[in-house]
Design an enzyme around this catalytic site. Structure first.
Site, PDB file in Angstrom:
ATOM      1  N   ARG A  83       0.849  -1.203   0.000  1.00 47.58           N
ATOM      2  CA  ARG A  83       0.000   0.000   0.000  1.00 47.58           C
ATOM      3  C   ARG A  83       0.873   1.237   0.000  1.00 47.58           C
ATOM      4  O   ARG A  83       1.785   1.372   0.795  1.00 47.58           O
ATOM      5  CB  ARG A  83      -0.911   0.012   1.223  1.00 47.58           C
ATOM      6  CG  ARG A  83      -1.691   1.315   1.355  1.00 47.58           C
ATOM      7  CD  ARG A  83      -3.159   1.107   1.218  1.00 47.58           C
ATOM      8  NE  ARG A  83      -3.882   2.357   1.153  1.00 47.58           N
ATOM      9  CZ  ARG A  83      -4.861   2.696   1.967  1.00 47.58           C
ATOM     10  NH1 ARG A  83      -5.222   1.882   2.924  1.00 47.58           N
ATOM     11  NH2 ARG A  83      -5.496   3.835   1.812  1.00 47.58           N
ATOM     12  N   ARG A  93      -6.262   0.544  -4.102  1.00 49.46           N
ATOM     13  CA  ARG A  93      -5.251   0.142  -3.119  1.00 49.46           C
ATOM     14  C   ARG A  93      -5.093  -1.372  -3.083  1.00 49.46           C
ATOM     15  O   ARG A  93      -6.052  -2.108  -3.326  1.00 49.46           O
ATOM     16  CB  ARG A  93      -5.595   0.667  -1.737  1.00 49.46           C
ATOM     17  CG  ARG A  93      -6.900   0.119  -1.209  1.00 49.46           C
ATOM     18  CD  ARG A  93      -7.534   1.040  -0.229  1.00 49.46           C
ATOM     19  NE  ARG A  93      -8.061   2.173  -0.941  1.00 49.46           N
ATOM     20  CZ  ARG A  93      -9.097   2.893  -0.559  1.00 49.46           C
ATOM     21  NH1 ARG A  93      -9.702   2.627   0.539  1.00 49.46           N
ATOM     22  NH2 ARG A  93      -9.535   3.888  -1.267  1.00 49.46           N
ATOM     23  N   ASP A  96      -6.356  -2.371   2.469  1.00 46.02           N
ATOM     24  CA  ASP A  96      -6.815  -1.323   3.375  1.00 46.02           C
ATOM     25  C   ASP A  96      -7.275  -2.007   4.657  1.00 46.02           C
ATOM     26  O   ASP A  96      -8.139  -2.889   4.616  1.00 46.02           O
ATOM     27  CB  ASP A  96      -7.981  -0.557   2.738  1.00 46.02           C
ATOM     28  CG  ASP A  96      -8.399   0.659   3.538  1.00 46.02           C
ATOM     29  OD1 ASP A  96      -7.553   1.229   4.249  1.00 46.02           O
ATOM     30  OD2 ASP A  96      -9.577   1.040   3.445  1.00 46.02           O
ATOM     31  N   ASP A  98      -8.823  -1.148   8.356  1.00 41.98           N
ATOM     32  CA  ASP A  98      -9.446  -0.119   9.182  1.00 41.98           C
ATOM     33  C   ASP A  98      -9.888  -0.713  10.514  1.00 41.98           C
ATOM     34  O   ASP A  98     -10.462  -1.815  10.552  1.00 41.98           O
ATOM     35  CB  ASP A  98     -10.675   0.481   8.493  1.00 41.98           C
ATOM     36  CG  ASP A  98     -10.315   1.413   7.355  1.00 41.98           C
ATOM     37  OD1 ASP A  98      -9.260   2.070   7.432  1.00 41.98           O
ATOM     38  OD2 ASP A  98     -11.103   1.489   6.396  1.00 41.98           O
TER      39      ASP A  98
END
Length: 172
Positions: A83, A93, A96, A98
């Site tokens: 990334r 991307r 990811d 989160d």
């Protein structure tokens, strides 16, 4: 003491399934024991234009890391998996990661907000989260995952993909 955290994982570049599998292996090694993994879902990008569909899952992890150390570890894993953040705008991307929830804590730091502030309007997070935590109560909105889905303004469609993470050696 171990804490239960919920992470959202998405990818829309390269070999998405392999990258997510590698992320799961790194999370298990660097962050903590994976307690649950949702189904895989395919979704269109939200907030930007791209021809690349996303592959998304949510997981729960038991960890000893503090919230800020957890954030640091997720960012390191993202970098290890290729990334490259180019700016403040959404973009394609390779991976990811989160932090959606950290137990039922409410965290407001310059670098980290938990629960994730966009959670309630992201079906690509809510549907996978519903697979593993349908009754988890959002500590600010006081709604569980099922209720968040019903009240969400996100009208995008997701497609459930029949992959299962087996673990070790990136076997899916």
């Amino acid at each position: 003491m171990e804490k239960i955290v919920y992470l959202s994982i998405g990818a829309n570049q390269g070999h998405k399934l392999k990258t997510i599998s590698e992320a799961l292996n790194l999370i298990a090694k660097e962050i903590g024991s994976i307690q649950a993994i949702s189904n895989f879902y395919e979704s269109a990008p939200l907030g930007f234009e791209s021809k690349n569909q996303f592959l998304n899952i949510c997981i729960s992890v038991s960890t000893n890391l503090s919230p800020t150390n957890l954030l640091l570890k997720t960012q390191i894993i993202e970098q290890q998996l290729g990334r490259k953040k180019k700016g403040p705008n959404y973009e394609d991307r390779t991976i990811d990661l989160d932090i959606i929830y950290y137990e039922n804590w409410i965290i407001n730091l310059p670098e980290l907000t938990v629960p994730h502030p966009l959670l309630s309007n992201r079906k690509f997070v809510l549907l996978p989260l519903n697979d593993i935590a349908p009754l988890f109560l959002h500590p600010i909105l006081n709604l569980n995952t099922k209720e968040l889905i019903r009240q969400s303004n996100d009208k995008s469609s997701l497609k459930r993909i029949d992959y299962k993470y087996i673990g070790n050696e990136n076997k899916i």
